[in-house]
Structure formats: C-alpha cells, structure tokens
Design an enzyme around this catalytic site. Structure first.
Site, mmCIF file in Angstrom:
data_model
loop_
_atom_site.group_PDB
_atom_site.id
_atom_site.type_symbol
_atom_site.label_atom_id
_atom_site.label_comp_id
_atom_site.label_asym_id
_atom_site.label_seq_id
_atom_site.Cartn_x
_atom_site.Cartn_y
_atom_site.Cartn_z
ATOM 1 N N ASN A 8 46.336 40.626 40.596
ATOM 2 C CA ASN A 8 46.922 39.296 40.691
ATOM 3 C C ASN A 8 48.438 39.474 40.603
ATOM 4 O O ASN A 8 48.988 39.664 39.522
ATOM 5 C CB ASN A 8 46.404 38.415 39.554
ATOM 6 C CG ASN A 8 46.938 36.990 39.617
ATOM 7 O OD1 ASN A 8 47.947 36.707 40.268
ATOM 8 N ND2 ASN A 8 46.277 36.088 38.922
ATOM 9 N N ARG A 89 44.182 38.279 44.421
ATOM 10 C CA ARG A 89 44.513 36.863 44.486
ATOM 11 C C ARG A 89 45.576 36.688 45.562
ATOM 12 O O ARG A 89 46.621 37.337 45.544
ATOM 13 C CB ARG A 89 45.071 36.376 43.150
ATOM 14 C CG ARG A 89 45.559 34.931 43.210
ATOM 15 C CD ARG A 89 46.552 34.647 42.106
ATOM 16 N NE ARG A 89 47.067 33.284 42.170
ATOM 17 C CZ ARG A 89 48.245 32.913 41.679
ATOM 18 N NH1 ARG A 89 49.029 33.813 41.104
ATOM 19 N NH2 ARG A 89 48.649 31.669 41.767
ATOM 20 N N HIS A 177 45.970 27.055 42.602
ATOM 21 C CA HIS A 177 45.309 27.442 41.343
ATOM 22 C C HIS A 177 43.790 27.382 41.471
ATOM 23 O O HIS A 177 43.069 27.211 40.485
ATOM 24 C CB HIS A 177 45.769 26.542 40.177
ATOM 25 C CG HIS A 177 47.191 26.756 39.785
ATOM 26 N ND1 HIS A 177 48.037 25.716 39.455
ATOM 27 C CD2 HIS A 177 47.947 27.877 39.706
ATOM 28 C CE1 HIS A 177 49.241 26.194 39.176
ATOM 29 N NE2 HIS A 177 49.209 27.505 39.314
ATOM 30 N N ARG A 235 60.096 25.286 38.634
ATOM 31 C CA ARG A 235 59.944 24.419 39.798
ATOM 32 C C ARG A 235 60.035 22.951 39.401
ATOM 33 O O ARG A 235 59.582 22.552 38.326
ATOM 34 C CB ARG A 235 58.607 24.697 40.490
ATOM 35 C CG ARG A 235 58.594 25.980 41.289
ATOM 36 C CD ARG A 235 57.194 26.316 41.760
ATOM 37 N NE ARG A 235 56.562 27.330 40.918
ATOM 38 C CZ ARG A 235 55.293 27.680 40.988
ATOM 39 N NH1 ARG A 235 54.486 27.072 41.842
ATOM 40 N NH2 ARG A 235 54.819 28.624 40.202
ATOM 41 N N GLU A 373 40.715 34.318 35.988
ATOM 42 C CA GLU A 373 40.739 34.388 37.443
ATOM 43 C C GLU A 373 40.200 35.710 37.964
ATOM 44 O O GLU A 373 39.567 35.759 39.029
ATOM 45 C CB GLU A 373 42.169 34.167 37.949
ATOM 46 C CG GLU A 373 42.712 32.775 37.673
ATOM 47 C CD GLU A 373 44.208 32.666 37.898
ATOM 48 O OE1 GLU A 373 44.627 31.746 38.628
ATOM 49 O OE2 GLU A 373 44.945 33.506 37.348
#
Length: 385
Positions: A8, A89, A177, A235, A373
């Site tokens: 990832n 990912r 996500h 962000r 994940e």
C-alpha cells in the site's frame, strides 16, 4: 509457506504485509517504510519488534528504491515464506476497473492514464508494480482499487450537475477508501447483525465517509478526486468552485499553484499553521490548533447528517482509520454535534478506544473498528491467482 505480499504505497510511505494463502486474514508480518524523501524509517508491527538488520535507507529514497530494499530484506530473512503473488492498493480504477485486476502491461498503461484523477496517489501506487515486474517478472501482481466499492451506488449519486456529455466522458463521482470500507462491510454482520443502514467514518490524513445499506455503498463524500468532501490533513475537502475562479482571475494563481494549495497546504495544516497530524494538534495549546480540530469535526458531523437521507435513516455509526480509531477527542466532538439523533457516548469507553463507545442511553450504537486494507488486498490476490 506460500504467502501474498501486499503493498500500500502512500505519498511518502510504503506499507507492506505478508498473508498466508491458507489464512489471508491473519498476517505473519506487517510493517511500513515511512518518511520517504524526508527521513525514511523502517517499522515492523507484526511481529512487534524492530529489525536493526534492515538496510539503511537513503534520505532521497523513492518508492522504487524502497520497494527494492524491501524485497532484498525479505529475501534475507531466515523464513520459509514464499511470495507467490503481490497485491497492490491502487487508488483510482476509473470506469474501466470495477473489480480487482491481474496486472499486465496493457493494464499498467490504462492505470497510468488515470494519473490526472489522482495525481498525488496513482504514480506512487504504480511505482512498486513496475519495480517488482522488472525484478520478479514471474510473480503475479494484482491491482485492488479504492474506487471499486462504490460502483454499487445509484447513478444519481455519481452525477454532477454539469452538461450530461461530461458524465459520458467520465466526469462523475467515483469515491475512494474503498478497500477500507470493503473490510468494514465484511465484519459488520458479526458485530452489528441488525444494523442495515450504517455510516462509516474513515478519518485519517485522508478522510471520507461512506453510507452503506446492507454492506453496499450508497453514497460517499469523496467525488471525482480524493480532494472532495471532509477536511483532511493537508487537503481542503469540499470548496466553493468560485474560490478557484477567484484565485485564477483575481490573484493570478497558476493551476500548479492551486493544486499545491488544495492538496498540500490546506486542511488541518493550512488552518493550524502547525501540523497536519491530529495527534500533534491535540497536544498543542495554540488557538489555531484548536480551530483546525473544531473545523474538522464540524465538517465531519455536517457531512454525516447529509448522508442520512441517502440511507433513509441511520442504524449505526462506525469510526475507523488513524484518527477515527485513536482520537477520542475527535469522536467526542463529532458525536456531540449529532446529539439530535439521540446519539451519546460512554466517556470512559471512548477514552479507551473500546469497540463500542456509545452509552447505554444512546439511540444507536457507535463503534470503533480498526480497518485492515491489506487483508482485503490479500483475499483479492488469492482469488485471481
């Protein structure tokens, strides 16, 4: 033992894990290389120890060189682990990739073409793929996409109020996500068997919400890019498009300058002027640190409320990811603004980061579920082997 290596790659990190093919949900090794291009550091979390034998990482290390060092280190370990596939990912799959894909050169070209939709993520996601393809061409590689989970949404939820021709050209809301939400959806039936309408708050340096009905994505806060929605570490999240026009027309800012502003200099860092890390802001007594935290929570609570109509009600709220799993203050501030739902927290359970943090008087359960994940990536890679 045959294992799947999962990777990832973030903007400045490389998370990795080894999952047995026979038991993909339980890693035998998990770690990360952080601080790439700043102060690289190798950390191992499973087993819970530091490996001093890991080679020194140069300050200017890239995702490619970090991947090469990782492969060298794995080869040097005295184990019987045999990597039979690598799962990655990949943030953006566009409209082309609606499920995990076995990577070949054609797929890689298509993924690279999606870079403008995720400029801070896609290049870093693809760098380890290229390195491993050159280093171990005989090992299968699988791409798992953050956008896939949201393909179950009604077309209405994906549409912008622009001329329809733009949507036909791929200018739609994709959502992100997805690997995190996929994992949470997989464990929810055991933890909340009677809850069908659930909002999951993936709160980290990147942050979003997902409204799930029956474990499927109905709506989410991120849109065409991973810039939309909640306030994040660096962000801005959702912003009036007129602000962008103002910056161009009245302040003469260039597109690269605006991109840097919105992706790297805004969010918690921009408001506080101190840090993009929630933990550092909570430890600070500066008023702008408190302001950044309050804005983060205010916007998150508001976006949670906006998702409820898409579900037709709410049965449970789940927090996950770095901030969601570890910041009791953030969870408390968000939930305090949702008291009108009859929602209340057990203060001691919240402070302890317990799995169930709602009080016995709460009208609906509030939970903290750590996301994994890499387990989703490993299972997908095994399915495509």
């Amino acid at each position: 033992m045959d294992v799947i290596l999962t990777i990832n790659a973030g903007s400045s990190s490389l998370k990795f894990a080894l999952h047995p093919v026979s038991e993909p949900m339980t890693p035998v090794l998990r770690g990360k290389i952080t601080g790439l291009k700043r102060a690289p550091e190798f950390k191992l979390s499973v087993p819970d120890e530091s490996r001093s034998r890991f080679p020194k990482i140069r300050v200017d290390a890239t995702h490619e060189t970090a991947t090469q060092l990782l492969l060298d280190w794995l080869d040097a370990q005295d184990t019987d682990h045999k990597i039979v596939a690598v799962g990655h990912r990949v943030v953006h799959g566009g409209e082309t990739f609606t499920k995990p894909a076995l990577i070949d050169e054609t797929v890689l070209v298509k993924l690279a073409a999606l870079t403008p939709l995720a400029p801070l993520h896609q290049p870093h996601n693809l760098a380890p793929i290229r390195m491993i393809a050159a280093r171990r061409p005989d090992v299968s590689q699988v791409a798992c996409f953050d956008t896939c989970f949201h393909t179950t949404q009604d077309p209405l939820a994906k549409l912008f109020a622009l001329p329809k021709s733009y949507a036909e050209q791929g200018v739609i809301r994709y959502g992100f996500h997805g690997l995190s939400y996929d994992f949470i959806a997989s464990v929810l039936p055991a933890k909340l068997p009677t809850a069908s309408r659930v909002i999951v708050a993936h709160l980290g340096n990147g942050a979003s919400l997902c409204a799930m009905k029956g474990g499927k994505s109905v709506a989410t806060t991120m849109g065409f890019t991973a810039l939309d929605g909640l306030v994040m570490g660096r962000r801005s999240g959702a912003i009036d498009p007129g602000v962008i026009l103002h910056l161009v027309q009245q302040r003469g800012m260039s597109v690269p300058e605006i991109e840097t502003l919105l992706y790297q200099k805004s969010g918690l860092l921009g408001i506080s002027g101190i840090s993009n890390a929630m933990q550092e802001l909570e430890a600070s007594d500066h008023p702008d640190a408190a302001l950044a935290i309050d804005l983060f929570c205010y916007r998150a609570a508001g976006e949670i409320a906006k998702l409820i109509p898409a579900l037709g009600g709410l049965d449970a709220l789940v927090f996950t990811a770095g901030i969601g799993e570890n910041s009791a203050l953030t969870r408390a501030k968000i939930c305090a603004r949702l008291g009108w739902l009859g929602l209340s927290l057990d203060e001691s359970a919240n402070q302890a980061n317990d799995e169930v943090i709602s009080s016995t008087q709460s009208a609906l359960p509030v939970m903290v579920i750590p996301t994994t994940e890499d387990a989703v990536i490993a299972k997908s890679a095994i399915a495509l082997m």
